[in-house]
Design an enzyme around this catalytic site. Structure first.
Site, short mmCIF file in Angstrom:
data_model
loop_
_atom_site.label_atom_id
_atom_site.label_comp_id
_atom_site.label_asym_id
_atom_site.label_seq_id
_atom_site.Cartn_x
_atom_site.Cartn_y
_atom_site.Cartn_z
N GLU A 106 32.27 -39.73 26.43
CA GLU A 106 31.23 -40.39 27.21
C GLU A 106 31.84 -41.19 28.36
O GLU A 106 31.36 -41.14 29.50
CB GLU A 106 30.43 -41.37 26.32
CG GLU A 106 29.47 -40.71 25.36
CD GLU A 106 30.08 -40.38 24.01
OE1 GLU A 106 31.32 -40.21 23.92
OE2 GLU A 106 29.31 -40.27 23.03
N LYS B 37 34.76 -30.44 24.87
CA LYS B 37 36.02 -30.76 24.16
C LYS B 37 36.10 -29.92 22.89
O LYS B 37 35.15 -29.91 22.10
CB LYS B 37 36.03 -32.25 23.80
CG LYS B 37 37.28 -32.67 23.05
CD LYS B 37 37.21 -34.14 22.62
CE LYS B 37 38.47 -34.54 21.87
NZ LYS B 37 38.39 -35.92 21.35
#
Ligand SMILES: Nc1nc2c(c(=O)[nH]1)N=C([C@H](O)[C@@H](O)CO)CN2
Length: 117
Positions: free
Chosen positions: A73, A98
């Protein structure tokens, strides 16, 4: 609004909350969707009249490769703000992917949309 896409940009970096992640490079993938009025470049056929996606890639890769954040984030937000500021992009959609190993070989993904001004 017209859009310029830059997809499947891969960068090795340190990212993650676990001890092993602080000492292991992981490969992140970035996909960008950038609002841009392409009419000036379409008319002039001149790179200086458009958003150079090569320059965008260079700024993103240099920043991410040298970053050391814990959360995706935070990294996504920092990259978005840097690109908005550096290139005066009116609106940007950024997807960060990811690789993770949970129940199988998976990936985590975050998608953010940010505006200039
Ligand atoms: N919302 C998030 N959840 C998790 C994150 C993250 O960045 N945002 N990170 C991890 C670990 O670093 C994980 O990716 C290791 O595989 C777990 N949850």
């Amino acid at each position: 609004m017209d859009k310029i896409f830059l997809n499947d940009l891969k960068v090795d970096t340190i990212i993650g909350i676990y001890d092993w992640e602080r000492e292991t490079l992981q490969t992140l993938r970035f996909d960008l969707e950038m609002d841009w009025d392409i009419r000036h470049a379409a008319k002039s056929d001149d790179i200086s009249n458009t958003l150079d996606y090569g320059a965008v890639a260079n700024v993103l890769v240099e920043f991410v490769a040298n970053s050391r954040y814990l959360l995706i984030e935070r990294l996504a937000e920092e990259v978005a703000q840097l690109l908005l500021k550096t290139f005066a992009i009116p609106k940007l959609k950024l997807t960060l992917t990811k690789p993770v190993k949970l129940h199988g070989q998976n990936y985590a993904q975050i998608v953010i949309e940010r505006y200039n001004g």
